[in-house]
Design an enzyme around this catalytic site. Structure first.
Site, PDB file in Angstrom:
ATOM      1  N   HIS A 718       0.846  -1.195   0.000  1.00  0.00           N
ATOM      2  CA  HIS A 718       0.000   0.000   0.000  1.00  0.00           C
ATOM      3  C   HIS A 718       0.885   1.251   0.000  1.00  0.00           C
ATOM      4  O   HIS A 718       2.077   1.196   0.325  1.00  0.00           O
ATOM      5  CB  HIS A 718      -0.901   0.019   1.252  1.00  0.00           C
ATOM      6  CG  HIS A 718      -0.130   0.110   2.523  1.00  0.00           C
ATOM      7  ND1 HIS A 718       0.399  -1.008   3.148  1.00  0.00           N
ATOM      8  CD2 HIS A 718       0.239   1.176   3.290  1.00  0.00           C
ATOM      9  CE1 HIS A 718       1.045  -0.641   4.228  1.00  0.00           C
ATOM     10  NE2 HIS A 718       0.968   0.685   4.331  1.00  0.00           N
ATOM     11  N   THR A 720       1.522   4.553   1.957  1.00  0.00           N
ATOM     12  CA  THR A 720       1.232   5.307   3.180  1.00  0.00           C
ATOM     13  C   THR A 720       1.123   6.778   2.796  1.00  0.00           C
ATOM     14  O   THR A 720       2.115   7.433   2.499  1.00  0.00           O
ATOM     15  CB  THR A 720       2.333   5.103   4.235  1.00  0.00           C
ATOM     16  OG1 THR A 720       2.395   3.709   4.587  1.00  0.00           O
ATOM     17  CG2 THR A 720       2.041   5.924   5.488  1.00  0.00           C
ATOM     18  N   HIS A 797       5.916   6.146  -1.641  1.00  0.00           N
ATOM     19  CA  HIS A 797       6.438   4.859  -2.114  1.00  0.00           C
ATOM     20  C   HIS A 797       5.537   3.736  -1.593  1.00  0.00           C
ATOM     21  O   HIS A 797       4.758   3.930  -0.652  1.00  0.00           O
ATOM     22  CB  HIS A 797       7.875   4.634  -1.628  1.00  0.00           C
ATOM     23  CG  HIS A 797       7.995   4.581  -0.140  1.00  0.00           C
ATOM     24  ND1 HIS A 797       8.153   5.719   0.633  1.00  0.00           N
ATOM     25  CD2 HIS A 797       7.959   3.528   0.739  1.00  0.00           C
ATOM     26  CE1 HIS A 797       8.217   5.371   1.899  1.00  0.00           C
ATOM     27  NE2 HIS A 797       8.102   4.041   1.998  1.00  0.00           N
ATOM     28  N   THR A 799       5.934  -0.113  -0.122  1.00  0.00           N
ATOM     29  CA  THR A 799       6.868  -1.137   0.340  1.00  0.00           C
ATOM     30  C   THR A 799       6.462  -2.487  -0.247  1.00  0.00           C
ATOM     31  O   THR A 799       5.313  -2.927  -0.107  1.00  0.00           O
ATOM     32  CB  THR A 799       6.883  -1.211   1.874  1.00  0.00           C
ATOM     33  OG1 THR A 799       7.258   0.069   2.396  1.00  0.00           O
ATOM     34  CG2 THR A 799       7.856  -2.272   2.358  1.00  0.00           C
TER      35      THR A 799
END
Length: 835
Positions: A718, A720, A797, A799
């Site tokens: 996802h 953040t 970004h 992860t």
């Protein structure tokens, strides 16, 4: 820059000129902003909007409607000041040199023999005050006059040590043709007239600090304005002088006796203005010919009554006769008396002549004493000669330039002076005064004390930066004076020098951050012009002699996009980026890299730093008309008044990032001044904004996507989309804001194109297209006092893995949002929403 508005294109091509066609898809403010950041000097604005022209003019950028080609040719070939309220163009055009002429707006000059000393085949032309008599040369829809003259050179010659006028004026003309136009000096006369007419209509009490001779015409019509200068030279000050003899030095090739009488009368006039604040009757004894009265009447409706056996053509009431001491009873109160009686020498020998002169001097002095002995509101200026005399110790001595230094000087007295203690002054001491001292200023009022005035409007143009003033006292005055227009020297050194040399003195230097002003506009000369209904075609250059203009108590303070606004803020950046830099994207790239954002894909459309603040800091020398501190403050207090335009309000963290980028820029350039300025602006941002950071977060906003074009081994990859530090009771407030942003969040054009190692064993995918919405969301949370975002820059970004992986690059791929949620860290989801 100058903007010339046309309804149709022109076939002719002009140097340093660019065409801008009004963009109907943008509003007037956006069009004005784009025009202001074009890099050429001349802008031909086609299919123009009148509102856009108004916006530019209020910003200090000259923008004029053009109907005919002759107007275009006139305005494109020279610079000018534009009164956009009264629709008057004041040209600063010296092309008249091609007519073999110099020009003056001083009538008295035309009555001298100056033409005997001009360049061969040249003539002198009188053009009226500020070129008013040239209006007939321009048959335009707007009023147009050429305010350019050579009076500055003529007056400089009068006060110089040069005698050969032809060589002097030749040098000045060559200088004018080989150096940039001193645009501020030329437009300053227009500005001063406009400024004080405006202030007098709005304020009952005005104080003016540090005027010089070039201002004397403006103040002839404003007796109520209180003047402060460097003080007079008093009779008692001669105690410091050693005795000397007659010198007999010639100062000017052409006769400047008219100028001497002119400025002495104005000296006298300003003295009575200072005491009684009313226009007096002006009495003159020995007045002929006084051609300069014509000049005085160009500026004010003053009344002259004169006595002389010869004609005084411009007097209102002339008595063609001698004046005797018994005639003093004819003179009224509320008046000034200028005594310039001196019999022609004719064939008298030196001793006989000297006796006559001394007798007339005593007689002149007795007339002055009798005039001042009765009545009220009187000031007298009397012609004297060097001789043994008893004079009042508080009387003011004057010695303005005249054709030759001989034995004469002048004395100004008021009623109190005439009754004061008298001191014996030897002839040799008076010769020492005459030989060594020239009165350079008609303003001889007392110096200004640096203290706040409660009920007065204070004007101090170019007067307070001198290092004989205490710097902290200057700052204190500017901070506390409620109504004022004050200028100080801007610090545009590169080594952050606290003071710089100017002529034979030193000036303190200042930055906007030196002042703690509320409801004050801090701008440049150009920006100040816009506030008072003027604009200019040539922006100020960073010469080293530039000034901050600080307007306190103005009702235009909150009109943030109208005055001292962001027009031209990117112009210097454009000039550099599109001509000298490694790429036209250099500014965007540097701002991201200096904040450790290494994803430069789309950096020119999705930048993480405020370009406005960055450019305002690193290029402040080139454009400080934009009042950065005011812009920050009004946004921080939510008091900004925005008239129009698509307006993007930066999140406070974007401003912080800009300061960090500017600081990095300054270090690379070894620019200590920008380094300090950037630090102080960042401190100011932190002071006016209550910024809190979620560096120890307990909630985060997540975005889950329908498609992830990479391999991953985390459970739910996802984005953040920011972290929060909130109490559980604040969750409903966060949800309200998320719902408000729902449509915009799902409209984001989210893409990815590569993976990278964020740190050891943290493998992530880049995300583009979300920063703009992130900062809008940041602002929304900030205004509700919800702590959102960390102190380090937000790098979007996803992860993918908590292990080291090989990075990959793919074609840019759109990520489709599945749902957006709010989750407690190491806890449960408390809210989610789908499209």
């Amino acid at each position: 820059m100058k903007v010339l508005a046309l309804r149709h294109s022109v076939a002719q091509v002009y140097a340093d000129t660019q065409i801008y066609i009004h963009d109907e898809t943008k509003d007037d403010y956006e069009n004005a902003f784009f025009i202001s950041n074009l890099t050429t000097h001349n802008i031909l604005y086609l299919n123009y909007s009148v509102k856009t022209l108004q916006i530019l003019n209020k910003s200090g950028i000259a923008a004029v409607e053009i109907q005919k080609m002759d107007k275009l040719f006139t305005l494109i070939r020279c610079n000018f000041t534009y009164d956009y309220i009264d629709d008057v163009v004041y040209l600063h055009d010296y092309s008249y040199y091609t007519n073999n002429e110099i020009r003056t707006d001083q009538h008295w000059v035309t009555k001298t023999n100056i033409e005997d000393y001009l360049l061969p085949g040249w003539k002198l032309t009188y053009v009226g005050y500020n070129g008013n008599d040239t209006r007939g040369h321009y048959n335009f829809s707007f009023k147009c006059q050429n305010a350019a003259t050579d009076d500055d050179a003529i007056i400089e010659y009068i006060y110089s040590n040069e005698l050969d006028f032809q060589n002097f004026i030749l040098k000045k003309i060559k200088e004018r043709m080989t150096t940039s136009l001193p645009i501020a000096r030329l437009s300053n006369r227009v500005f001063r007239d406009k400024l004080f007419k405006t202030l007098v209509s709005d304020h009952s009490k005005i104080v003016n600090v540090g005027p010089r001779n070039e201002s004397m015409f403006t103040f002839l019509d404003h007796p109520s304005i209180k003047q402060f200068s460097n003080g007079p030279y008093l009779v008692k000050d001669t105690i410091k002088l050693k005795q000397e003899r007659w010198l007999g030095k010639r100062l000017s090739q052409f006769d400047i006796g008219q100028y001497k009488n002119y400025v002495k009368c104005i000296n006298n006039l300003i003295s009575i203005y200072d005491m009684y604040h009313e226009k007096p009757i002006i009495y003159m004894l020995g007045s002929a010919p006084s051609y300069w009265i014509h000049d005085v009447k160009q500026y004010s409706n003053l009344k002259f009554e004169t006595w002389d056996p010869l004609d005084t053509p411009y007097s209102d009431l002339h008595h063609k006769e001698l004046f005797y001491i018994s005639d003093v009873t004819k003179l009224k109160d509320n008046s000034i008396l200028y005594i310039d009686i001196r019999t022609d020498r004719e064939n008298a020998d030196w001793k006989t002549w000297r006796k006559i002169v001394e007798e007339q001097t005593v007689n002149n002095l007795n007339i002055a004493y009798k005039y001042l002995s009765t009545g009220k509101a009187k000031v007298c200026c009397v012609k004297m000669t060097a001789m043994d005399l008893e004079l009042p110790i508080s009387a003011k001595l004057l010695h303005h330039p005249t054709t030759e230094i001989r034995s004469e000087f002048y004395l100004i007295m008021d009623i109190w002076d005439s009754k004061n203690i008298k001191r014996f002054i030897p002839k040799g001491v008076l010769y020492s005064y005459i030989n060594n001292i020239i009165t350079e200023n008609v303003f001889i009022q007392q110096p200004f004390k640096l203290k706040t005035l409660r009920n007065e409007y204070v004007v101090a143009l170019y007067a307070l930066s001198n290092d004989f003033n205490n710097r902290e006292d200057v700052i204190k005055l500017i901070n506390n004076q409620k109504n004022a227009l004050i200028t100080v020297r801007i610090n545009n050194t590169f080594k952050d020098e606290p003071k710089v040399g100017f002529k034979d003195i030193y000036d303190w230097t200042f930055l906007p951050t030196d002042f703690e002003t509320n409801e004050s506009i801090i701008t440049s000369y150009d920006g100040c012009l816009g506030v008072f209904g003027l604009s200019i075609s040539l922006a100020s250059k960073p010469t080293g002699n530039n000034h901050l203009f600080m307007l306190s108590g103005t009702n235009k303070y909150f009109n943030m996009d109208q005055f001292a606004n962001h027009m031209s803020i990117s112009r210097r950046s454009h000039q550099i980026r599109f001509s000298e830099s490694a790429t036209s994207y250099s500014g965007y790239i540097f701002r991201d890299l200096s904040n450790n954002n290494f994803n430069l894909i789309g950096t020119n459309v999705e930048n993480s730093v405020s370009g406005h603040v960055y450019n305002a800091l690193i290029y402040y020398r080139y454009n400080y008309s934009f009042d950065l501190k005011r812009w920050i403050y009004l946004h921080s207090t939510n008091k900004a008044s925005i008239e129009g335009g698509r307006y993007y309000e930066h999140a406070p963290i974007e401003l912080i990032y800009a300061c960090r980028s500017a600081r990095e820029f300054a270090k690379l350039q070894d620019d200590l001044t920008v380094l300090r300025y950037s630090n102080e602006i960042e401190n100011y941002i932190n002071k006016v904004y209550s910024i809190t950071y979620a560096d120890d977060p307990n909630y985060f906003i997540g975005i889950k996507f329908k498609n992830i074009p990479y391999e991953y081994d985390v459970k739910v990859p996802h984005l953040t989309f920011g972290v929060l530090n909130i109490s559980d009771s604040m969750v409903p407030d966060v949800v309200v804001i998320l719902k408000k942003f729902k449509s915009e969040l799902f409209r984001m054009d989210v893409t990815t194109s590569y993976t990278y190692m964020l740190s050891d064993e943290i493998y992530v995918a880049n995300v583009s297209g979300v920063l703009s919405t992130y900062f809008k969301l940041y602002n929304a949370f900030y205004k509700e006092q919800i702590t959102f975002g960390q102190s380090r820059m937000f790098i979007p970004h996803i992860t993918l893995s908590f292990s080291n992986k090989k990075v990959v690059r793919i074609d840019s791929t759109r990520l489709n949002i599945d749902f957006i949620y709010l989750r407690k860290i190491k806890g449960d989801t408390v809210f989610d929403m789908a499209e």
